[in-house]
Write an enzyme that holds these catalytic residues in place. Structure first.
Site, PDB file in Angstrom:
ATOM      1  N   HIS A 148      -2.854  -0.061  -9.211  1.00 34.96           N
ATOM      2  CA  HIS A 148      -1.656   0.096  -8.369  1.00 34.96           C
ATOM      3  C   HIS A 148      -0.577  -0.920  -8.755  1.00 34.96           C
ATOM      4  O   HIS A 148      -0.608  -2.051  -8.283  1.00 34.96           O
ATOM      5  CB  HIS A 148      -2.035  -0.089  -6.901  1.00 34.96           C
ATOM      6  CG  HIS A 148      -2.853   1.039  -6.368  1.00 34.96           C
ATOM      7  ND1 HIS A 148      -2.296   2.175  -5.837  1.00 34.96           N
ATOM      8  CD2 HIS A 148      -4.190   1.227  -6.334  1.00 34.96           C
ATOM      9  CE1 HIS A 148      -3.250   3.008  -5.475  1.00 34.96           C
ATOM     10  NE2 HIS A 148      -4.417   2.458  -5.771  1.00 34.96           N
ATOM     11  N   LYS A 175      13.480   0.021   7.069  1.00 30.61           N
ATOM     12  CA  LYS A 175      13.994  -0.991   8.001  1.00 30.61           C
ATOM     13  C   LYS A 175      14.723  -2.134   7.276  1.00 30.61           C
ATOM     14  O   LYS A 175      15.808  -2.539   7.700  1.00 30.61           O
ATOM     15  CB  LYS A 175      12.825  -1.562   8.802  1.00 30.61           C
ATOM     16  CG  LYS A 175      13.239  -2.380   9.990  1.00 30.61           C
ATOM     17  CD  LYS A 175      13.590  -1.481  11.124  1.00 30.61           C
ATOM     18  CE  LYS A 175      13.973  -2.226  12.363  1.00 30.61           C
ATOM     19  NZ  LYS A 175      14.145  -1.302  13.487  1.00 30.61           N
ATOM     20  N   GLU A 200       2.320  -1.061  -7.704  1.00 29.05           N
ATOM     21  CA  GLU A 200       3.210  -1.321  -6.567  1.00 29.05           C
ATOM     22  C   GLU A 200       2.697  -2.431  -5.650  1.00 29.05           C
ATOM     23  O   GLU A 200       3.416  -2.918  -4.775  1.00 29.05           O
ATOM     24  CB  GLU A 200       3.413  -0.022  -5.761  1.00 29.05           C
ATOM     25  CG  GLU A 200       2.205   0.475  -4.968  1.00 29.05           C
ATOM     26  CD  GLU A 200       1.203   1.295  -5.778  1.00 29.05           C
ATOM     27  OE1 GLU A 200       1.196   1.172  -7.015  1.00 29.05           O
ATOM     28  OE2 GLU A 200       0.405   2.031  -5.168  1.00 29.05           O
ATOM     29  N   CYS A 216      -3.284   6.049  -9.854  1.00 27.95           N
ATOM     30  CA  CYS A 216      -4.593   6.212  -9.201  1.00 27.95           C
ATOM     31  C   CYS A 216      -4.975   7.691  -9.079  1.00 27.95           C
ATOM     32  O   CYS A 216      -5.200   8.352 -10.091  1.00 27.95           O
ATOM     33  CB  CYS A 216      -4.587   5.487  -7.857  1.00 27.95           C
ATOM     34  SG  CYS A 216      -6.262   5.261  -7.224  1.00 27.95           S
ATOM     35  N   TYR A 217      -5.005   8.249  -7.874  1.00 29.88           N
ATOM     36  CA  TYR A 217      -5.322   9.683  -7.749  1.00 29.88           C
ATOM     37  C   TYR A 217      -4.344  10.497  -8.607  1.00 29.88           C
ATOM     38  O   TYR A 217      -4.727  11.489  -9.240  1.00 29.88           O
ATOM     39  CB  TYR A 217      -5.210  10.120  -6.282  1.00 29.88           C
ATOM     40  CG  TYR A 217      -5.446  11.605  -6.073  1.00 29.88           C
ATOM     41  CD1 TYR A 217      -6.735  12.125  -6.038  1.00 29.88           C
ATOM     42  CD2 TYR A 217      -4.364  12.491  -5.941  1.00 29.88           C
ATOM     43  CE1 TYR A 217      -6.953  13.489  -5.871  1.00 29.88           C
ATOM     44  CE2 TYR A 217      -4.572  13.855  -5.766  1.00 29.88           C
ATOM     45  CZ  TYR A 217      -5.867  14.348  -5.733  1.00 29.88           C
ATOM     46  OH  TYR A 217      -6.079  15.686  -5.561  1.00 29.88           O
ATOM     47  N   ASP A 238      18.525  -0.420  14.834  1.00 32.78           N
ATOM     48  CA  ASP A 238      18.837   0.894  14.277  1.00 32.78           C
ATOM     49  C   ASP A 238      20.063   1.526  14.938  1.00 32.78           C
ATOM     50  O   ASP A 238      20.967   1.997  14.250  1.00 32.78           O
ATOM     51  CB  ASP A 238      17.633   1.851  14.400  1.00 32.78           C
ATOM     52  CG  ASP A 238      16.402   1.294  13.705  1.00 32.78           C
ATOM     53  OD1 ASP A 238      16.565   0.391  12.857  1.00 32.78           O
ATOM     54  OD2 ASP A 238      15.289   1.751  14.013  1.00 32.78           O
ATOM     55  N   GLY A 260      -4.190   8.503  -3.597  1.00 29.34           N
ATOM     56  CA  GLY A 260      -4.588   9.279  -2.420  1.00 29.34           C
ATOM     57  C   GLY A 260      -6.079   9.171  -2.220  1.00 29.34           C
ATOM     58  O   GLY A 260      -6.809   8.799  -3.140  1.00 29.34           O
TER      59      GLY A 260
END
Ligand code: XMP
Length: 511
Positions: free
Chosen positions: A169, A367, A171, A83-84, A227, A56
């Protein structure tokens, strides 16, 4: 009983928060993003097998720095702070966080030591950092398990308490073996069993929808977009003829699109699909209108009028289906800035349809997961992998006023463009590509004749989410074929230009 295990991702506002959820789901573990101010009761209600804190932009010292109740550390559930999230964990448990003199940003060399988190990961490695604050002293009982040159405590752990934290990170793809690190957390530390699979999701959803709907009547607005197509198909599988779909043909669709929607869903699938031909109404109301926002408003209003008039013929319905997907939910639920929300042209439907309850079967999906689900449900790839198409359709791709003739010109040019991009095998790489009918006329020569005709602009972009975009580098020979086909095959066009502007400063659509 719950159908699958859950990882809770607590959102501290980091730019990669959704990415963490996706990375976890990609490893067949269901994950959900929840807001940092969620109560401990809410966290417990998920019965999570593990908790991840995101990064963050705040500093733990800031006045309104987001935090979380310390009780999360006593649930007996492993925690991974990123991280944060790492700094906050240290801060809450009695460690020290400092404002580092230098910001550490980008790819960094890192050394990992022995930890269940780094099992099977090369010890000398690269990670992705983006921070100023860092942890300078650990809470009692914790040990350092990774360092970089400027960040001595780049990861720490307390094995007994099941608390792990990384400053970098995992990710982000720039952290090499980041997926293995997340996999270790999920499978070695949280003991995940990998029970999140799209095929199971289909079965679960169909069962849940059937139970909810019973004999009720269900209504869905079908736009032909991914969608609504996937949501309608799922409902159709679950409740068959209890579902009625209404497809409003506003005449601003791509060439052959209305026919294709009818052939796939009505003829192919046997869906109870009503097409309302409202072409002349839209054309009449748009006559002489040049201003883009005005066009959008007219189309939005006409759409709702036409839909609700048709829906009224069905009488009261019990359920209204909406194709809301997870990013929409996150944006509205956690107060993040909206991405392309204002474009949702069916947003006004709930206020004009008489129904009891909304069903949003895609509410928890990203998505790419919606596309996977579509394939799982047997939808053709060309429907599932459709490029995004704006609700107001070709109206925002015809600069200036709209006429029947202009619609036909842009449809024909667009069709050729799409055909050639597919032939060149570029349709999966390019995020969106379409033709725009500029309002400009210019002089040309065809045969021995002077012409004074329209200019078609080709727009093709690569993008991840439509927020920013680069113009696509289409090979010149492909562009040459497209250009020559358009001027030869489409009447009233004597010039083709290629748009080489990114977003920002331009938008993807021209209006
Ligand atoms: P822009 O032009 O804003 O487009 O860069 C970003 C993405 O949103 C789509 N778009 C729309 N979608 N209604 C929609 O449903 C709209 O009014 C609308 N305007 C733009 C655009 O196609 C791109 O994918």
């Amino acid at each position: 009983m719950k159908d699958h295990q859950t990882i809770i991702v607590i959102d501290f506002g980091g730019q990669y928060n959704q990415l963490i959820v996706r990375r976890v789901r990609n490893q067949n573990v269901y994950a959900e993003l929840i807001s940092a101010d969620s109560s401990i009761e809410k966290i417990k209600s998920y019965d999570p097998i593990g908790i991840i804190f995101t990064g963050g932009p705040s500093s733990v010292f800031a006045e309104n720095a987001p935090s979380v109740t310390k009780e999360v550390f006593s649930l007996g559930v492993p925690v991974l702070g990123i991280c944060y999230g790492m700094q906050l964990t240290a801060h809450l448990l009695g460690g020290t966080v400092i404002h580092a003199p230098v910001r550490e940003y980008g790819r960094q060399k890192i050394t990992y030591s022995d930890s269940a988190l780094f099992a099977g990961v090369k010890k000398e490695n690269y990670c992705w950092m983006s921070h100023t604050d860092q942890v300078s002293a650990l809470p009692e009982g914790f040990s350092v398990v990774a360092s970089t040159d400027t960040c001595k405590i780049a990861a720490y752990e307390n094995k007994d308490k099941g608390i792990y934290a990384v400053q970098f990170h995992p990710e982000v793809v720039h952290t090499l073996e980041g997926n293995t690190i997340l996999h270790n957390f999920l499978y070695n530390i949280c003991k995940a069993n990998g029970d999140w699979k799209m095929s199971d999701f289909v079965g679960e959803q169909i069962k849940a929808v059937r139970e909810k709907v019973g004999d009720g009547k269900v209504l869905c607005a079908m736009s032909g977009g991914v969608d609504s197509a996937v949501a309608a198909t799922l409902l159709h599988k679950a409740v068959g003829s209890n579902l009625t779909c209404i497809f409003v043909d506003h005449g601003l669709l791509r060439k052959n699109e209305a026919e294709e929607v009818m052939s796939v869903f009505k003829d192919g699938m046997g869906m109870n699909l009503i097409k309302v031909d409202a072409k002349s109404l839209f054309l009449k109301d748009l006559r002489g209108v040049k201003e883009p926002e005005k066009k959008r408003k007219i189309i939005g209003k006409d759409f709702i009028d036409v839909f609700s008039a048709e829906a009224k013929k069905l009488g009261k319905v019990d359920f209204l289906v909406q194709g809301t997907i997870y990013p929409d939910v996150i944006e509205s639920g956690l107060g993040k800035s909206a991405v392309i929300k204002s474009h949702h042209n069916v947003g006004g439907l709930p206020s004009v349809v008489d129904f009891k309850e909304i069903i949003e079967p895609l509410r928890s999906l990203f998505k790419d997961e919606v596309r996977k689900l579509g394939l799982e449900l047997g939808l053709p790839e060309r429907i599932v992998n459709r490029q995004p198409f704006p609700g107001p359709g070709l109206a925002v791709r015809i600069i200036g006023n709209i006429t029947k003739k202009k619609i036909a010109i842009v449809q024909d040019a667009d069709y050729i463009f799409r055909e050639e991009i597919a032939k060149a095998g570029l349709d999966k790489e390019i995020w969106q590509y379409f033709a725009v009918l500029t309002g400009m006329h210019s002089v040309g020569v065809m045969g021995d004749e002077r012409t004074y005709d329209y200019t078609i602009a080709l727009r093709a972009v690569t993008s991840v989410d439509g927020m920013t975009a680069d113009w696509a580098d289409i090979p010149h020979d492909v562009l040459a074929t497209i250009s020559s086909r358009i001027v030869n095959e489409v009447k009233c066009v004597n010039r083709v230009v290629y748009d080489i502007t990114g977003k920002p400063p331009a938008t993807i659509e021209w209006e």
